[in-house]
Enzyme design. Structure first.
Site, mmCIF file in Angstrom:
data_model
loop_
_atom_site.group_PDB
_atom_site.id
_atom_site.type_symbol
_atom_site.label_atom_id
_atom_site.label_comp_id
_atom_site.label_asym_id
_atom_site.label_seq_id
_atom_site.Cartn_x
_atom_site.Cartn_y
_atom_site.Cartn_z
ATOM 1 N N CYS A 1 0.807 -1.227 0.000
ATOM 2 C CA CYS A 1 0.000 0.000 0.000
ATOM 3 C C CYS A 1 0.839 1.275 0.000
ATOM 4 C CB CYS A 1 -0.935 -0.016 1.206
ATOM 5 S SG CYS A 1 -2.203 -1.291 1.086
HETATM 6 N N1 NAD Z 1 -2.528 -6.509 0.797
HETATM 7 C C1 NAD Z 1 -3.121 -5.500 1.402
HETATM 8 O O1 NAD Z 1 -2.935 -5.282 2.588
HETATM 9 C C2 NAD Z 1 -4.083 -4.580 0.634
HETATM 10 C C3 NAD Z 1 -4.905 -3.742 1.377
HETATM 11 C C4 NAD Z 1 -5.804 -2.935 0.722
HETATM 12 C C5 NAD Z 1 -5.852 -2.937 -0.669
HETATM 13 N N2 NAD Z 1 -5.027 -3.751 -1.391
HETATM 14 C C6 NAD Z 1 -5.181 -3.716 -2.834
HETATM 15 O O2 NAD Z 1 -5.921 -4.858 -3.251
HETATM 16 C C7 NAD Z 1 -5.466 -5.311 -4.510
HETATM 17 C C8 NAD Z 1 -5.017 -6.751 -4.417
HETATM 18 O O3 NAD Z 1 -3.931 -6.837 -3.512
HETATM 19 P P1 NAD Z 1 -3.457 -8.199 -2.869
HETATM 20 O O4 NAD Z 1 -2.548 -7.802 -1.754
HETATM 21 O O5 NAD Z 1 -4.627 -9.065 -2.583
HETATM 22 O O6 NAD Z 1 -2.622 -8.810 -4.089
HETATM 23 P P2 NAD Z 1 -2.084 -10.332 -4.227
HETATM 24 O O7 NAD Z 1 -0.955 -10.251 -5.176
HETATM 25 O O8 NAD Z 1 -1.909 -10.951 -2.879
HETATM 26 O O9 NAD Z 1 -3.299 -11.088 -4.914
HETATM 27 C C9 NAD Z 1 -3.777 -10.789 -6.181
HETATM 28 C C10 NAD Z 1 -4.121 -12.089 -6.870
HETATM 29 O O10 NAD Z 1 -4.742 -11.771 -8.109
HETATM 30 C C11 NAD Z 1 -4.356 -12.761 -9.049
HETATM 31 N N3 NAD Z 1 -4.615 -12.242 -10.388
HETATM 32 C C12 NAD Z 1 -3.943 -11.301 -11.076
HETATM 33 N N4 NAD Z 1 -4.545 -11.066 -12.246
HETATM 34 C C13 NAD Z 1 -5.630 -11.855 -12.313
HETATM 35 C C14 NAD Z 1 -6.650 -12.062 -13.268
HETATM 36 N N5 NAD Z 1 -6.698 -11.357 -14.397
HETATM 37 N N6 NAD Z 1 -7.589 -12.985 -13.009
HETATM 38 C C15 NAD Z 1 -7.553 -13.696 -11.868
HETATM 39 N N7 NAD Z 1 -6.633 -13.533 -10.901
HETATM 40 C C16 NAD Z 1 -5.678 -12.635 -11.126
HETATM 41 C C17 NAD Z 1 -2.907 -13.024 -8.733
HETATM 42 O O11 NAD Z 1 -2.498 -14.280 -9.238
HETATM 43 C C18 NAD Z 1 -2.913 -12.961 -7.202
HETATM 44 O O12 NAD Z 1 -3.088 -14.242 -6.618
HETATM 45 C C19 NAD Z 1 -4.376 -4.338 -4.926
HETATM 46 O O13 NAD Z 1 -4.949 -3.306 -5.676
HETATM 47 C C20 NAD Z 1 -3.889 -3.787 -3.603
HETATM 48 O O14 NAD Z 1 -3.310 -2.505 -3.748
HETATM 49 C C21 NAD Z 1 -4.152 -4.583 -0.742
#
Ligand code: NAD
Length: 435
Positions: free
Chosen positions: A274
């Site tokens: 983030c």
């Molecule tokens: N991790 C956190 O603490 C957090 C908190 C708030 C917001 N976010 C936001 O949430 C979003 C996701 O973050 P995350 O930490 O869960 O990421 P992550 O990398 O842990 O998970 C994302 C998943 O999406 C999959 N993916 C990518 N493209 C895809 C597609 N086209 N179809 C299907 N699956 C697909 C990836 O393989 C991965 O497993 C980001 O925008 C991030 O900024 C994250």
């Protein structure tokens, strides 16, 4: 397509007959899938990473906030982890939680685009699509909507569309997905009602806002606020030391003010998915659309990005005071994650500190019981336990992440010299310095 019926959608939520598809089973998507399953929905957890899907099917959770028992219970209820897009057919609700990284300083929205194309061909009348990925204001309307509206469909007329930012605090037991109020938005009144109905079934409190752009801005405001305030205390920590003032005592004393102050503490920099990324999404949008620079974000980036180097400088100075060089010294780095209590090492400043010390010729060893053992470190950097022997064998110990389960008494008692970047050893008898 036919006009979506808000009452029918609400009924499918209330009666739990809706099929919920979560696109992306990562840190954000997996907890949402677990909660939707717990609340009685049929859930498809879609991810294009087949390794992750195989792990989930085998009952192995790679997200710390999702215990194996919770995953097992969801699987038993019919939760379907899948990398086959055909399993998305007939979804009633789709939540997009895919990565939004920076590429060469600019937002990379290709994952959202890919997810949207996957959903567009499977979108049926009256279904809801919600974006949860963090992104700049305007993404839902300008990027997601046109992809879903291909083939003559219209959001609000044929399907519902909204945005709801994720607010998880990884590792926190007090504020969970369920207890943290969830901001919700829609591209029109009917869409907002659908988004409210869906999340109302999952969390204690929903907070509706006027537009998807506003909801997108909420997330960036929250993270920019943290980023800027952490930068403020980081810069203050560096100046206070040179001024001969204990910044940690000053912060503690300031935090006794019951109004108008919020406690932030210095550290080795910011990490995770983030703070190093989200404020730059906002700065990029401001510059692209308004032609002006978001100076607060630039300054916070500059200060926070400097912190790993500052830690290395302090290590060098402490060794120098003992007539030692960084090169050849045995340094034990404690903590690789980006914050206490989590295994997430993405963008972690600790990794930068390890790289820099190793690059200067230090014999670096690293301890972090949370970060998986196979995470790549610079060649020759060994992962070790935080044992009295390891502590005593080090010339210097850098405490970068104060995971709650660390043996702080042992660190204080056995390390010959410590740089404590989290002030966790304050009040104990130890040889060394705080940041
Ligand atoms: N991790 C956190 O603490 C957090 C908190 C708030 C917001 N976010 C936001 O949430 C979003 C996701 O973050 P995350 O930490 O869960 O990421 P992550 O990398 O842990 O998970 C994302 C998943 O999406 C999959 N993916 C990518 N493209 C895809 C597609 N086209 N179809 C299907 N699956 C697909 C990836 O393989 C991965 O497993 C980001 O925008 C991030 O900024 C994250």
């Amino acid at each position: 397509m036919t006009t979506p019926d808000p009452a029918r959608f609400r009924a499918s939520i209330e009666q739990r007959t809706a099929t919920v598809a979560i696109i992306g089973q990562g840190y954000v998507g997996l907890p949402v899938a677990m909660r939707a399953s717990e609340q009685g929905f049929r859930v498809v957890g879609f991810d294009r990473d087949e390794t992750r899907i195989a792990q989930l099917r085998a009952g192995h959770s790679y997200v710390e906030d999702v215990p194996a028992e919770q995953l097992a219970a969801a699987l038993a209820r019919g939760y379907l982890p899948s990398s086959d897009p055909d399993d998305l057919a007939g979804f009633d609700v789709a939540v997009i939680s895919v990565p939004t990284p920076l590429r060469d300083g600019a937002p990379d929205l290709s994952y959202i685009e890919a997810a949207a194309h996957t959903l567009a061909t499977r979108l049926t009348p009256g279904a809801l699509v919600v974006l949860e990925s963090t992104t700049y204001p305007g993404t839902t309307e300008e990027l997601l909507r046109p992809i879903l509206e291909a083939d003559g469909r219209a959001a609000g007329t044929d399907f519902f569309l909204g945005y709801s930012p994720e607010r998880i605090d990884p590792g926190s037991t007090e504020w969970t997905f369920v207890t943290t109020p969830k901001v919700v938005s829609g591209v029109d009144a009917a869409s907002l009602a659908a988004v409210e109905a869906f999340y109302g079934a999952l969390v204690d409190t929903v907070v509706p806002v006027a537009s998807t752009a506003e909801a997108e801005l909420v997330k960036l405001l929250e993270n920019t606020f943290r980023h800027v305030n952490i930068a403020l205390v980081n810069e203050l920590a560096m100046f206070a030391r040179d001024l001969g003032v204990d910044v940690w005592s000053a912060i503690d004393a300031a935090a006794t003010k019951p109004f108008g102050y919020m406690r932030f503490t210095p550290g080795p920099g910011v990490g995770g998915h983030c703070l190093p990324i989200d404020p730059s999404y906002l700065a990029w949008r401001v510059e692209r659309q308004l032609g002006t620079r978001f100076r607060f974000v630039e300054l916070a980036n500059e200060v926070n990005n400097h912190m790993p180097d500052y830690v290395v400088q302090r290590v060098a100075a402490m060794l120098n005071a003992q007539s030692r060089a960084v090169s050849g010294s045995r340094i034990l780095v404690i903590g690789l994650a980006y914050k206490p209590g989590t295994s997430d090492w993405r963008e972690s400043p600790a990794m930068t500190v390890v790289e820099r010390l190793h690059g200067l010729g230090a014999r670096v060893r690293a301890h972090d019981a949370h970060v998986p053992a196979d995470v790549a470190l610079a060649a020759g950097v060994e992962r070790v336990g935080c044992t009295p022997d390891e502590l005593e064998a080090a010339d210097l110990v850098v405490l970068l992440v104060d995971h709650p389960d660390l043996p702080f008494d042992d660190i204080a008692a056995h390390a010959p010299l410590v740089l404590d970047t989290r002030a966790r050893l304050r009040g104990r008898d130890f040889r060394g310095e705080v940041l």
